[in-house]
Scaffold this active site. Sequence first.
Site: not given
Ligand code: NDP
Length: 321
Positions: A54, A295
């Site tokens: 990352y 959240n």
């Molecule tokens: P989510 O589906 O939880 O999306 C998170 C994103 O959604 C935030 O960064 C933010 O983005 C937005 N968000 C969060 N809370 C809210 C809210 N209350 N209201 C509106 N928008 C919100 O998960 P991620 O895609 O971030 O993935 C989570 C974790 O999973 C990663 O950090 C990682 O640890 C893991 N991961 C693992 C992978 C793997 O291959 N093993 C691949 C991908 C992720 P914004 O504000 O910018 O719109």
Amino acid sequence: MEYRYLGRSGLKITEITYGNWLTHGSQVENDVATACVRAALDAGITTFDTADAYANGAAEEVLGAALASERRESLEVFTKVYWPVGPKGPNDTGLSRKHIMEGINNSLRRLNMDYVDLYQAHRFDYETPLEETIAAFGDVVRAGKALYIGVSEWNAQQLRDGQALARANGFSLVSNQPQYSALWRVIEPEVIPASIELGMSQVVWSPMAQGVLSGKYLPGAPLPAGSRATDEHGGKNTIKDYLDDQILTNVQKLRPVADELGLSMAQLAIAWVLQNENVATALVGASRPEQVAENVKASGVKIPAELMAAIDTALAPSVVN
Ligand code: NDP
């Protein structure tokens, strides 16, 4: 904040984990990253997920710095190995003994920690013998550099083969880290039944479909400023498949369900994955501390069967099974 066991192990983790993919060392400045970690700790989250790849190593550094003053015994820190960080030489990728041994040392240096709680194979390596990979992970555990071993996005047969070899090596795989959300249910037919049989949990990523299930993206409307969909560091590419008018229209149908439960749509999406008992934790990202505070209220929520059915009906045409 409620805790769940990670696989058939004695390790308790918070059912909501803060993950820092695409945010720390990339989309958000370090002071915002630190504020998000602070908000997570204040809300009772003790489990954190990152990966060496990352932000090319920076995400581990930012997370390690943000957690530096915390009592180590009160945290569960997860990281991963597979993809290259920095130079992309022939041995800088995959799950060879060399890359695993070098990977764990480099991750610990960037995190500024003596050990991680969970060390995960970020993908399956089709080129390295599985025997070599599992033996190397066993040595990482015996060296005290990781307490538990997990994998990410392995299929049911890979989990079975990996677990058999791990047990023969004197340890167990405790978790798999797949994508899972109300929109992405690929693990339900095979991976979850195999994991139950093998004593492994799911540690699920993108439970909000990268923010889409929060309902903030409206069909035909401009993308909200400051969201992942407008993030030029890489976020806008990873989310683009979800920004489809049909998907966004169906997601809006969840609003009455969330209202009936007194939840925000983000909270509903996180609570949805936690209804599955094989899910040990939802890995939830956030680009600002207010999102974290919102959240975490998904912990402990029970969704009645008729509302689970209403979610299925609303999303059915857009669900990937
Ligand atoms: P989510 O589906 O939880 O999306 C998170 C994103 O959604 C935030 O960064 C933010 O983005 C937005 N968000 C969060 N809370 C809210 C809210 N209350 N209201 C509106 N928008 C919100 O998960 P991620 O895609 O971030 O993935 C989570 C974790 O999973 C990663 O950090 C990682 O640890 C893991 N991961 C693992 C992978 C793997 O291959 N093993 C691949 C991908 C992720 P914004 O504000 O910018 O719109």
